[in-house]
Scaffold this motif. Structure first.
Motif, mmCIF file in Angstrom:
data_model
loop_
_atom_site.group_PDB
_atom_site.id
_atom_site.type_symbol
_atom_site.label_atom_id
_atom_site.label_comp_id
_atom_site.label_asym_id
_atom_site.label_seq_id
_atom_site.Cartn_x
_atom_site.Cartn_y
_atom_site.Cartn_z
ATOM 1 N N LEU A 188 9.956 1.540 -19.607
ATOM 2 C CA LEU A 188 11.091 1.076 -18.834
ATOM 3 C C LEU A 188 11.695 2.292 -18.126
ATOM 4 C CD1 LEU A 188 12.471 -1.516 -21.403
ATOM 5 C CD2 LEU A 188 10.958 -1.940 -19.467
ATOM 6 N N ASP A 189 12.939 2.605 -18.315
ATOM 7 C CA ASP A 189 13.544 3.778 -17.678
ATOM 8 C C ASP A 189 13.793 4.894 -18.691
ATOM 9 O OD1 ASP A 189 13.556 2.613 -15.185
ATOM 10 O OD2 ASP A 189 15.527 1.726 -15.448
ATOM 11 N N ILE A 190 12.967 4.921 -19.736
ATOM 12 C CA ILE A 190 13.126 5.893 -20.818
ATOM 13 C C ILE A 190 11.827 6.666 -20.988
ATOM 14 C CG2 ILE A 190 13.545 6.146 -23.300
ATOM 15 C CD1 ILE A 190 15.042 3.438 -23.121
ATOM 16 N N LEU A 191 11.922 7.966 -21.174
ATOM 17 C CA LEU A 191 10.760 8.769 -21.517
ATOM 18 C C LEU A 191 10.789 8.969 -23.026
ATOM 19 C CD1 LEU A 191 8.294 10.370 -20.602
ATOM 20 C CD2 LEU A 191 9.771 12.367 -20.402
ATOM 21 N N VAL A 192 9.800 8.425 -23.709
ATOM 22 C CA VAL A 192 9.710 8.511 -25.169
ATOM 23 C C VAL A 192 8.778 9.662 -25.515
ATOM 24 C CG1 VAL A 192 9.103 7.282 -27.280
ATOM 25 C CG2 VAL A 192 10.039 6.010 -25.330
ATOM 26 N N THR A 193 9.280 10.611 -26.286
ATOM 27 C CA THR A 193 8.493 11.762 -26.717
ATOM 28 C C THR A 193 8.339 11.703 -28.225
ATOM 29 O OG1 THR A 193 9.412 13.073 -24.893
ATOM 30 C CG2 THR A 193 8.336 14.283 -26.680
ATOM 31 N N ALA A 194 7.084 11.689 -28.689
ATOM 32 C CA ALA A 194 6.814 11.643 -30.128
ATOM 33 C C ALA A 194 7.058 13.017 -30.741
ATOM 34 C CB ALA A 194 5.388 11.195 -30.380
ATOM 35 N N ARG A 195 7.747 13.008 -31.855
ATOM 36 C CA ARG A 195 7.989 14.233 -32.623
ATOM 37 C C ARG A 195 7.464 14.001 -34.032
ATOM 38 N NH1 ARG A 195 13.140 17.150 -30.628
ATOM 39 N NH2 ARG A 195 12.565 17.338 -28.452
ATOM 40 N N ASN A 196 7.340 15.059 -34.807
ATOM 41 C CA ASN A 196 6.856 14.916 -36.179
ATOM 42 C C ASN A 196 7.789 14.049 -37.013
ATOM 43 O OD1 ASN A 196 4.643 16.464 -35.612
ATOM 44 N ND2 ASN A 196 5.596 18.370 -36.276
ATOM 45 N N SER A 197 9.081 14.105 -36.721
ATOM 46 C CA SER A 197 10.053 13.372 -37.528
ATOM 47 C C SER A 197 10.612 12.150 -36.806
ATOM 48 C CB SER A 197 11.205 14.309 -37.911
ATOM 49 O OG SER A 197 11.844 14.772 -36.727
ATOM 50 N N GLY A 198 9.952 11.674 -35.764
ATOM 51 C CA GLY A 198 10.436 10.492 -35.053
ATOM 52 C C GLY A 198 10.203 10.611 -33.559
#
Length: 118
Positions: free
Chosen positions: A62-72
């Motif tokens: 959508l209008d969000i950039l989701v970045t995976a991290r080790n803790s979420g």
């Protein structure tokens, strides 16, 4: 779509499955699991489903950039490179809270000199 999801996701449900209208964010173990899930939906609905894989642990949704991290996950506002920075006309019939929300989001994420034309 909710009825179809309920039936298809009773087994082999992904650890994360979020849908907004026709956009689905799903977390799977590997590409094969994603392709299998996609095929299950195609077989059940006859609709065409496409997917986009993350790149460098980042995926626009959508209008969000989701970045995976080790803790979420970390989320930030995502603007397409082709964006011209235009918004809804503030004089239209859209509820005032949408205009206020859009303006507030731009204020938080953009340089004031780059503010879009309203």
């Amino acid at each position: 779509m909710g009825t179809i999801e309920s039936a298809l996701l009773t087994t082999d449900r992904p650890s994360i499955y979020c849908r907004y209208v026709d956009d689905i964010l799903v977390r799977v173990k590997n590409l094969q699991e994603l392709q299998n899930l996609c095929q299950r939906f195609i077989n059940a609905t006859g609709l065409n489903f496409t997917y986009e894989e993350s790149s460098n642990r980042r995926l626009p949704f959508l209008d969000i950039l989701v970045t995976a991290r080790n803790s979420g996950f970390k989320t930030t506002v995502f603007t397409k490179p082709t964006s011209q920075g235009l918004c809804l006309n503030g004089d239209n019939e859209c509820p005032k809270r949408y205009l206020t929300s859009a303006f507030s989001a731009y204020k938080r994420t953009m340089n004031w000199r780059e503010l879009p034309k309203f």
